[in-house]
Design an enzyme around this catalytic site. Structure first.
Site, short mmCIF file in Angstrom:
data_model
loop_
_atom_site.label_atom_id
_atom_site.label_comp_id
_atom_site.label_asym_id
_atom_site.label_seq_id
_atom_site.Cartn_x
_atom_site.Cartn_y
_atom_site.Cartn_z
N HIS A 1 -9.15 8.85 4.23
CA HIS A 1 -8.27 7.85 4.89
C HIS A 1 -8.66 8.36 6.07
CE1 HIS A 1 -5.63 7.95 1.53
NE2 HIS A 1 -5.86 6.39 1.75
N GLY A 2 -9.52 6.86 7.19
CA GLY A 2 -9.70 6.54 8.38
C GLY A 2 -11.18 7.14 8.86
N ASP B 1 1.04 -1.08 0.09
CA ASP B 1 0.09 0.31 0.28
C ASP B 1 0.70 1.19 0.07
OD1 ASP B 1 -3.08 1.57 -0.20
OD2 ASP B 1 -2.94 0.32 1.93
N ASN C 1 -10.07 -0.23 -1.17
CA ASN C 1 -8.86 -0.45 0.55
C ASN C 1 -9.78 0.10 1.60
OD1 ASN C 1 -7.00 -0.59 -1.87
ND2 ASN C 1 -5.79 0.61 -0.63
N HIS D 1 -9.63 4.69 -2.20
CA HIS D 1 -8.91 4.79 -0.74
C HIS D 1 -10.12 4.68 -0.07
CE1 HIS D 1 -4.79 3.72 -1.87
NE2 HIS D 1 -5.12 3.22 -3.08
N GLY D 2 -9.91 4.61 1.16
CA GLY D 2 -10.81 5.28 2.17
C GLY D 2 -11.75 4.52 2.77
P1 13P Z 1 -9.55 3.17 5.50
O1 13P Z 1 -8.38 3.32 6.96
O2 13P Z 1 -9.98 4.58 5.44
O3 13P Z 1 -10.43 1.90 5.47
O4 13P Z 1 -8.74 3.53 4.57
C1 13P Z 1 -8.03 2.32 3.92
C2 13P Z 1 -6.78 2.71 2.88
O5 13P Z 1 -7.32 3.47 1.68
C3 13P Z 1 -5.48 2.30 2.21
O6 13P Z 1 -4.54 2.54 1.48
#
Ligand code: 13P
Length: 280
Positions: A180-181, A83, A230, A208-209
């Site tokens: 993300h997060g 990643d 992801n 992502h996220g």
């Molecule tokens: P999250 O932690 O928000 O699920 O996102 C993960 C991510 O996109 C890692 O590349």
């Protein structure tokens, strides 16, 4: 069955479907993703987020071999991917140690520099048959800002065409409303914008996220060009909660921990994989 990410992405694209990819930090997580995929009868991708602390748990080569070992113990296809990595030398190390899919994250660079960095990675990776995911536009951190919700920060369709043609990436992470997060407020994916991005390239697109986006929005994204998603935070949080619960009693023997945690993580993965519409 260990499978290259490019083959999993092709499976996603052929089926107009999305392959789910989970960040893992230890052996229990890796093994549970494989067992969850087997239980759900779905393909999956295991990812390592290369922060220094994770490498202290499982260095690249150990992570890669562990994933391949458990992937080969199940009948469904399981891929391996590095990643977010913006460090050329670190990407080379990961490739050398067994990763055959990597993310070259130049998304914080100006467009021309992002293209130059990503192309350099692709040129090397190609010699080893390694897949490369690029990122265009920036998927930020949800707690730090609400930029993810602003259209001016979304990936620009005309840049997608140029970026994919000039870099030759295998897949492309794009920004259209996620971060993300944990989110400060519920995210709203802009599916019309995603359709514009999809129409700008044949390259599989990545979201992502994945944590905190409701299933209906995810399904809409998967039906409109997202072939890989992801997921990290929610899987980490479940893992952390189970560790805390188990080790709250300090007389617990560590070797009994896998039998405690793996079934719960496996069930979580199998349930999440219901979102994957690929029929094997
Ligand atoms: P999250 O932690 O928000 O699920 O996102 C993960 C991510 O996109 C890692 O590349």
């Amino acid at each position: 069955m260990y499978t290259k990410v490019r083959d999993l992405l092709a499976l996603g694209k052929e089926n107009n479907a999305c392959i789910l990819a989970f960040d893992c930090a230890d052996v229990n997580m890796i093994r549970s993703v494989c067992m969850g995929a087997e239980k759900a009868k779905k393909p999956v991708i295991i990812m390592l987020h290369p922060s220094p602390t994770y490498k202290n748990i499982l260095p690249f080569g150990v992570f890669a071999q562990t994933t391949k070992y458990f992937a080969d113990s199940v009948s469904v296809p399981v891929g391996l991917h590095l990643d977010h990595c913006g460090d050329f030398d670190e990407i080379l190390t990961a490739i050398h140690e067994g990763f055959d899919s990597v993310m070259a994250d130049g998304s914080l660079l100006p467009l021309d520099e992002n293209i130059a960095f990503t192309r350099k990675v692709v040129e090397v990776a190609r010699n080893f048959g390694v897949d490369v995911e690029g990122e265009l536009g920036h998927v930020g951190v949800a707690m730090e800002s609400d930029d993810f919700s602003k259209k001016e920060f979304f990936t620009k369709p005309d840049e997608v065409t140029r970026f994919t043609e000039e870099t030759g990436v295998t897949s492309l992470a794009v920004s259209f409303g996620s971060a993300h997060g944990l989110y400060k407020f519920p995210p709203k994916l802009d599916i019309d914008h995603l359709i514009e991005l999809r129409n700008a390239t044949e390259t599989p697109l990545v979201l992502h996220g994945g944590t905190g986006i409701d299933d209906d929005q995810l399904k809409a994204a998967f039906a409109n060009g997202i072939n890989k998603i992801n997921i990290g935070t929610e899987f980490y949080m479940l893992n952390t909660r189970l560790n805390k619960e188990f080790y709250a009693d300090e007389t617990q023997a560590p070797y009994t921990f896998p039998a405690y945690i793996q079934p719960v993580l496996t069930d979580y993965i199998a349930k999440r994989l219901e979102l994957c519409t690929v029929e094997l």
